[in-house]
Design a protein around this motif. Structure first.
Motif, short mmCIF file in Angstrom:
data_model
loop_
_atom_site.label_atom_id
_atom_site.label_comp_id
_atom_site.label_asym_id
_atom_site.label_seq_id
_atom_site.Cartn_x
_atom_site.Cartn_y
_atom_site.Cartn_z
N MET A 1 -1.56 6.77 5.71
CA MET A 1 -2.34 7.79 5.02
C MET A 1 -3.79 7.77 5.50
N VAL A 2 -4.34 6.58 5.75
CA VAL A 2 -5.70 6.46 6.26
C VAL A 2 -5.81 7.15 7.62
N LYS A 3 -4.83 6.92 8.48
CA LYS A 3 -4.84 7.56 9.80
C LYS A 3 -4.74 9.07 9.67
N MET A 4 -3.88 9.52 8.76
CA MET A 4 -3.72 10.96 8.56
C MET A 4 -5.01 11.57 8.00
N LEU A 5 -5.61 10.92 7.02
CA LEU A 5 -6.86 11.43 6.44
C LEU A 5 -7.96 11.50 7.50
N THR A 6 -7.99 10.53 8.39
CA THR A 6 -8.97 10.55 9.48
C THR A 6 -8.75 11.80 10.33
N ASP A 7 -7.51 12.06 10.70
CA ASP A 7 -7.20 13.24 11.51
C ASP A 7 -7.48 14.53 10.74
N VAL A 8 -7.17 14.57 9.46
CA VAL A 8 -7.44 15.75 8.64
C VAL A 8 -8.94 16.05 8.63
N HIS A 9 -9.76 15.03 8.49
CA HIS A 9 -11.20 15.25 8.44
C HIS A 9 -11.77 15.64 9.80
N ILE A 10 -11.13 15.23 10.87
CA ILE A 10 -11.54 15.69 12.20
C ILE A 10 -11.25 17.19 12.32
N ILE A 11 -10.06 17.61 11.90
CA ILE A 11 -9.70 19.03 11.93
C ILE A 11 -10.66 19.83 11.05
N GLU A 12 -10.85 19.37 9.82
CA GLU A 12 -11.72 20.10 8.88
C GLU A 12 -13.17 20.11 9.34
N GLY A 13 -13.62 19.01 9.96
CA GLY A 13 -15.00 18.94 10.43
C GLY A 13 -15.28 19.91 11.57
N ALA A 14 -14.27 20.22 12.36
CA ALA A 14 -14.44 21.11 13.50
C ALA A 14 -14.06 22.56 13.17
N ARG A 15 -13.60 22.79 11.98
CA ARG A 15 -13.08 24.10 11.60
C ARG A 15 -14.20 25.06 11.22
N ILE A 16 -14.04 26.29 11.68
CA ILE A 16 -14.91 27.39 11.24
C ILE A 16 -13.96 28.49 10.81
N GLY A 17 -13.86 28.73 9.52
CA GLY A 17 -12.90 29.72 9.03
C GLY A 17 -11.49 29.25 9.32
N THR A 18 -10.74 30.09 10.04
CA THR A 18 -9.36 29.73 10.36
C THR A 18 -9.21 29.16 11.76
N LYS A 19 -10.29 29.13 12.52
CA LYS A 19 -10.26 28.60 13.89
C LYS A 19 -10.92 27.23 13.94
N VAL A 20 -10.58 26.48 14.98
CA VAL A 20 -11.21 25.18 15.21
C VAL A 20 -12.22 25.37 16.33
N LEU A 21 -13.41 24.89 16.10
CA LEU A 21 -14.53 25.04 17.02
C LEU A 21 -14.13 24.66 18.44
N GLY A 22 -14.42 25.55 19.41
CA GLY A 22 -14.14 25.27 20.81
C GLY A 22 -12.67 25.30 21.18
N ASP A 23 -11.84 25.91 20.35
CA ASP A 23 -10.40 25.93 20.61
C ASP A 23 -9.85 27.30 20.25
N SER A 24 -8.84 27.73 20.96
CA SER A 24 -8.22 29.02 20.65
C SER A 24 -7.12 28.90 19.61
N LEU A 25 -6.74 27.67 19.29
CA LEU A 25 -5.70 27.45 18.27
C LEU A 25 -6.29 27.57 16.87
N SER A 26 -5.47 28.02 15.95
CA SER A 26 -5.90 28.10 14.55
C SER A 26 -5.82 26.73 13.91
N ALA A 27 -6.50 26.58 12.78
CA ALA A 27 -6.43 25.32 12.04
C ALA A 27 -4.98 25.02 11.64
N LYS A 28 -4.22 26.07 11.30
CA LYS A 28 -2.82 25.88 10.94
C LYS A 28 -2.04 25.24 12.09
#
Length: 131
Positions: A40-67
């Motif tokens: 769970m700690v590893k997953m939460l770390t990854d979740v916060h990386i995704i959320e930290g880079a997210r702008i709206g529904t996109k991830v900063l510097g990426d063409s993929l959506s947060a989903k």
């Protein structure tokens, strides 16, 4: 910028924990359906990386959506979003346990941030040397 966002998310989660239902006793066994703490700690770390880079529904510097990034996360850990949410709710009911987990998450994020900054500095030095 990303570190500030992560810190704000952690502060917000702390407030949510304080408003949650009564915490189960610390000695409460973790049910089989709950994601183990280390995973769970590893997953939460990854979740916060995704959320930290997210702008709206996109991830900063990426063409993929947060989903799309979350879909990769679920596959990486072989966990469904429902199991993650249920596990998160279970751990949220025990603020002491969740605080310890988030200390590890914050340590992980700090290490990753330092590594990224160090790699960026190395790349800058290499560019200067090539000039």
């Amino acid at each position: 910028m990303i570190v500030k966002r992560i810190i704000l998310i952690l502060i917000g989660l702390s407030f949510l924990q304080a408003c949650g239902p009564d915490a189960p006793p610390k000695s409460e066994d973790i049910p089989d359906w709950v994601i183990p703490e280390d995973k769970m700690v590893k997953m939460l770390t990854d979740v916060h990386i995704i959320e930290g880079a997210r702008i709206g529904t996109k991830v900063l510097g990426d063409s993929l959506s947060a989903k799309d990034h979350y879909d990769v996360l679920w596959k990486k850990y072989q966990i469904s979003p429902e199991i993650y949410d249920s596990s998160f709710r279970f751990y949220s009911r025990n603020a002491e346990r969740m605080d310890l987990m988030y200390e590890e998450v914050l340590t992980n994020l700090t290490k990753l941030s330092s590594e990224v900054q160090a790699n960026g500095a190395e790349e800058d030095n290499e560019k200067e040397a090539d000039s």
